[in-house]
Design an enzyme around this catalytic site. Structure first.
Site, PDB file in Angstrom:
ATOM      1  N   GLY A  65      -7.372   8.525   7.539  1.00  0.00           N
ATOM      2  CA  GLY A  65      -7.747   8.601   8.096  1.00  0.00           C
ATOM      3  C   GLY A  65      -8.872   9.427   9.588  1.00  0.00           C
TER       4      GLY A  65
ATOM      5  N   HIS B 289      -9.792   5.245  -1.553  1.00  0.00           N
ATOM      6  CA  HIS B 289      -8.821   5.115  -0.454  1.00  0.00           C
ATOM      7  C   HIS B 289      -9.699   6.197   0.709  1.00  0.00           C
ATOM      8  CE1 HIS B 289      -4.103   3.626  -1.739  1.00  0.00           C
ATOM      9  NE2 HIS B 289      -5.209   3.389  -3.129  1.00  0.00           N
TER      10      HIS B 289
ATOM     11  N   SER C  36     -12.504   5.011   5.204  1.00  0.00           N
ATOM     12  CA  SER C  36     -13.031   4.698   6.696  1.00  0.00           C
ATOM     13  C   SER C  36     -13.872   5.925   6.791  1.00  0.00           C
ATOM     14  CB  SER C  36     -11.906   4.649   7.519  1.00  0.00           C
ATOM     15  OG  SER C  36     -11.217   3.806   7.639  1.00  0.00           O
TER      16      SER C  36
ATOM     17  N   ASP D 163      -8.499   1.058   6.919  1.00  0.00           N
ATOM     18  CA  ASP D 163      -7.867   0.843   7.281  1.00  0.00           C
ATOM     19  C   ASP D 163      -7.963   1.785   9.321  1.00  0.00           C
ATOM     20  OD1 ASP D 163      -4.886   0.884   9.348  1.00  0.00           O
ATOM     21  OD2 ASP D 163      -3.769   1.960   7.854  1.00  0.00           O
TER      22      ASP D 163
ATOM     23  N   ASP E  19       1.179  -0.874  -0.063  1.00  0.00           N
ATOM     24  CA  ASP E  19       0.531  -0.358   0.141  1.00  0.00           C
ATOM     25  C   ASP E  19       0.766   1.075  -0.221  1.00  0.00           C
ATOM     26  OD1 ASP E  19      -2.185   1.392   0.086  1.00  0.00           O
ATOM     27  OD2 ASP E  19      -2.481   1.846   2.264  1.00  0.00           O
ATOM     28  N   HIS E  20       0.346   2.061  -1.145  1.00  0.00           N
ATOM     29  CA  HIS E  20       1.172   3.749  -1.097  1.00  0.00           C
ATOM     30  C   HIS E  20       2.674   3.083  -1.102  1.00  0.00           C
ATOM     31  CE1 HIS E  20      -2.426   5.734  -0.420  1.00  0.00           C
ATOM     32  NE2 HIS E  20      -2.671   5.136   0.449  1.00  0.00           N
TER      33      HIS E  20
ATOM     34  N   ASP F 256       2.932   5.011  -5.474  1.00  0.00           N
ATOM     35  CA  ASP F 256       2.116   5.944  -4.875  1.00  0.00           C
ATOM     36  C   ASP F 256       2.780   7.199  -5.095  1.00  0.00           C
ATOM     37  OD1 ASP F 256       1.256   8.585  -4.648  1.00  0.00           O
ATOM     38  OD2 ASP F 256       0.950   7.718  -2.267  1.00  0.00           O
TER      39      ASP F 256
HETATM   40  O1  G3H Z   1      -4.330   2.773   1.939  1.00  0.00           O
HETATM   41  C1  G3H Z   1      -5.411   2.731   3.285  1.00  0.00           C
HETATM   42  C2  G3H Z   1      -6.302   3.994   3.232  1.00  0.00           C
HETATM   43  O2  G3H Z   1      -6.344   4.549   1.794  1.00  0.00           O
HETATM   44  C3  G3H Z   1      -7.092   3.657   4.261  1.00  0.00           C
HETATM   45  O3  G3H Z   1      -7.830   5.071   4.430  1.00  0.00           O
HETATM   46  O4  G3H Z   1      -7.085   4.900   7.223  1.00  0.00           O
HETATM   47  O5  G3H Z   1      -9.007   6.489   5.912  1.00  0.00           O
HETATM   48  O6  G3H Z   1      -9.568   3.845   5.563  1.00  0.00           O
HETATM   49  P1  G3H Z   1      -8.592   4.800   6.102  1.00  0.00           P
HETATM   50 ZN    ZN Z   2      -4.634   5.257   0.874  1.00  0.00          ZN
END
Ligand code: G3H
Ligand code: ZN
Length: 284
Positions: free
Chosen positions: A181, A208, A211, A232, A82-83, A104
């Site tokens: 976040g 992305h 959440s 996440d 990821d990223h 990324d």
């Molecule tokens: O790459 C990971 C995600 O984009 C997680 O984003 O922490 O807002 O769920 P989030």
């Molecule tokens: Zn992300």
């Protein structure tokens, strides 16, 4: 079953009109929560690790744990970086056996983002590994990547078309109003932009910062071509919240397993709910 590529699960998602959850892992308990949720839901799943998670747990540990979990699992599992912002880190993940990597380059000028992403696609495809690219800048904090709202910008549909054609990526992460976040207010997604991108770009789109995005908005994004959804923060909140509760209610407990198991269970329930919203339950 063993690991499968991102392309494999996203092609099926495209045909079925649903999205596959991509959940961030940081340690053994997160991996177990993700896998057991996927098995309970009979859902294909993407386990992703950020550079920060790899630094914390160790690339070898994360890879070995996810491989062991995938081999024993009755559902398809993708192991995804990821990223990834560092070319060499991406290559190290390929060598370890990741079946998908994200580069990324969203902080770079477009031409440089295209150039490095293209190079990674060439190498990754030769090794049978899928690649996710990113265009636009997603606000918020994801591990070591911090983007202030003033620095963030949405994906330009015309640039997305060029980016996809010139890089050969397998999935495209777009910036359409989500943020990494915890949200301060309710997030508002730019669905018109998403639709325009979808009209010009025929590959799976990635959301992305998902959440905290209301379930209805997630469903609408899926109807407009989002096929991979990254989560996440919501898992962290569930895990750490439950852990805090356990620590407070049992101040004398010194068996970490007794404190971590309920936290793992709380994470699992959040993941199961997401899978149902994404429509990937029962698709394994
Ligand atoms: O790459 C990971 C995600 O984009 C997680 O984003 O922490 O807002 O769920 P989030
Ligand atoms: Zn992300």
């Amino acid at each position: 079953m063993g690991l499968v590529t991102l392309t494999e699960v996203l092609q099926r998602a495209e045909a079925g009109g649903y999205a596959v959850g991509a959940f961030n892992c940081h340690n053994l308990e997160f991996i177990q929560a993700i896998i057991s949720a996927a098995e309970a839901e009979k859902a294909p799943v993407i386990i992703q690790a950020s550079q920060g998670a790899l630094q914390y747990a160790g690339l070898g540990y994360i890879t070995s744990m996810v491989k062991a979990a995938a081999e024993a699992a009755a559902v398809p599992v993708v192991l995804h970086l990821d990223h990834g912002t560092d070319f060499q880190q991406v290559i190290r993940c390929l060598r370890q056996g990741f079946t998908s990597v994200m580069f990324d380059g969203s902080r770079l000028p477009l031409s440089e983002n295209i150039e490095i992403t293209r190079k990674i696609v060439d190498i990754a495809h030769a090794a049978g590994v899928s690649v996710e690219g990113e265009l636009g800048r997603i606000a918020g904090t994801e591990d070591h990547i911090q983007v202030a709202a003033s620095e963030s910008f949405y994906t330009d549909p015309g640039e997305a078309q060029r980016f996809v054609a010139e890089t050969g990526i397998d999935a495209l992460a777009v910036a359409v109003g989500t943020a990494h976040g915890v949200y301060r207010g309710e997030p508002h997604l730019d669905f018109k932009r998403l639709q325009k991108i979808r009209e010009l770009v025929s590959l799976p789109l990635v959301l992305h910062g998902s959440s905290g995005v209301p379930d209805e908005a997630i469903r609408k994004a899926i109807s407009l071509g989002v096929r991979k959804i990254n989560i996440d923060t919501d898992i962290r909140l569930a895990f750490v919240g439950k852990l805090r509760e356990e620590l407070a209610s049992r101040p004398h407990e010194i068996d970490p397993r007794k404190l971590l198991a309920p936290a793992r269970e709380a994470a699992r329930e959040v993941i199961r709910h997401k899978m149902r919203v994404f429509g990937c339950s029962g698709r394994a």
